[in-house]
Design an enzyme around this catalytic site. Structure first.
Site, PDB file in Angstrom:
ATOM      1  N   THR A 138       1.324  -0.890   0.146  1.00 32.50           N
ATOM      2  CA  THR A 138      -0.009   0.027  -0.005  1.00 32.50           C
ATOM      3  C   THR A 138       1.207   1.223  -0.633  1.00 32.50           C
ATOM      4  O   THR A 138       1.938   1.692   0.374  1.00 32.50           O
ATOM      5  CB  THR A 138      -0.486   0.137   0.939  1.00 32.50           C
ATOM      6  OG1 THR A 138      -1.103   1.564   1.769  1.00 32.50           O
ATOM      7  CG2 THR A 138       0.309  -0.823   2.623  1.00 32.50           C
TER       8      THR A 138
ATOM      9  N   CYS B  64      -1.322   5.251  -6.292  1.00 29.04           N
ATOM     10  CA  CYS B  64      -2.240   4.187  -4.812  1.00 29.04           C
ATOM     11  C   CYS B  64      -1.969   2.949  -5.535  1.00 29.04           C
ATOM     12  O   CYS B  64      -2.543   2.604  -7.590  1.00 29.04           O
ATOM     13  CB  CYS B  64      -2.980   4.646  -4.926  1.00 29.04           C
ATOM     14  SG  CYS B  64      -4.761   3.403  -4.245  1.00 29.04           S
TER      15      CYS B  64
END
Length: 232
Positions: A83, A196
């Protein structure tokens, strides 16, 4: 092959991409029936998202540090924090273990520099675009980082959490992000960092007038290269 530890679940949609890419890249390197040697710890993203929203980053760091220790105990030789946003606490996670954490922003910056570019646009969650933990890491490699305006940041953030993290891929959202990318290019961006892991589910190279840098793929490529570095 060294064992790659995946600290995932943020969201599981992108973690599934990590798993797929690691195995495909390993097969490309070794051929035949080879696949990636890896272990996965998948957290409950609802818990992490609540801590993000409430600004309780230290508590989130503790959750991820515990997961990292579990991965090391399971035999991981290298850790991937799957992440971009939670790289805000990468330092605390890395300090919890003795094996190396392969920093996602570093692998991305290396790819941008290798391409000969310097000015990049950054798309990600509002945390990633607005706070300095990620931009500063990219800029430490000599890059100039631009982010969308407030309206654009809101669109990107909402698309990530309300759609992509829930497996929803909408053409309307793709068109919105493509318009934001064009604005960043007009502002001088020579390339776009898909900062992202879920954005790669929506935006592909053909959707941008300039090169895109898919952080999930770049992270996976770096991990496989590191895991195989000492292989015959």
């Amino acid at each position: 092959m060294k064992t790659i530890g995946l600290l995932g679940g943020m969201s599981w949609e992108s973690t599934a991409e990590y798993y797929r890419l690691l195995n495909e890249l390993t097969r490309e390197r070794l051929g035949g029936l080879h696949s990636s040697r890896c272990v996965l710890y998948s957290v409950d993203f609802a818990e992490i998202e609540r801590l993000q929203t409430e600004g309780r980053w230290e508590q989130a760091a503790e959750v991820l540090a515990e997961a990292a220790r579990a991965l090391e105990a399971a035999g991981a030789d290298i850790l991937l924090l799957c992440t971009n946003t939670m790289h805000k606490v990468a330092g605390q996670v890395a300090a919890a273990v003795t094996v190396p954490l392969l920093h996602l922003a570093d692998t991305t910056a290396d790819a941008v520099r290798d391409s000969g570019l310097r000015r990049i646009g950054l798309l990600g969650t509002a945390f990633t675009m607005e706070q300095d933990f990620y931009r500063n890491r990219l800029e430490s490699h000599g890059l100039e980082v631009r982010v969308p305006d407030a309206a654009g940041r809101s669109i990107v953030h909402r698309t990530i959490y309300e759609e992509l993290c829930q497996g929803i891929v909408r053409e309307e959202s793709r068109q919105s992000l493509m318009a934001i990318i064009r604005d960043l290019v007009t502002a001088g961006a020579e390339g776009i960092v898909l900062g992202c892991t879920e954005i790669e589910l929506l935006i592909k190279p053909e959707h941008s007038p300039v090169p895109v840098f898919p952080t999930t793929r770049l992270h996976a490529e770096a991990a496989v290269a590191r895991a195989l570095a000492d292989s015959p």
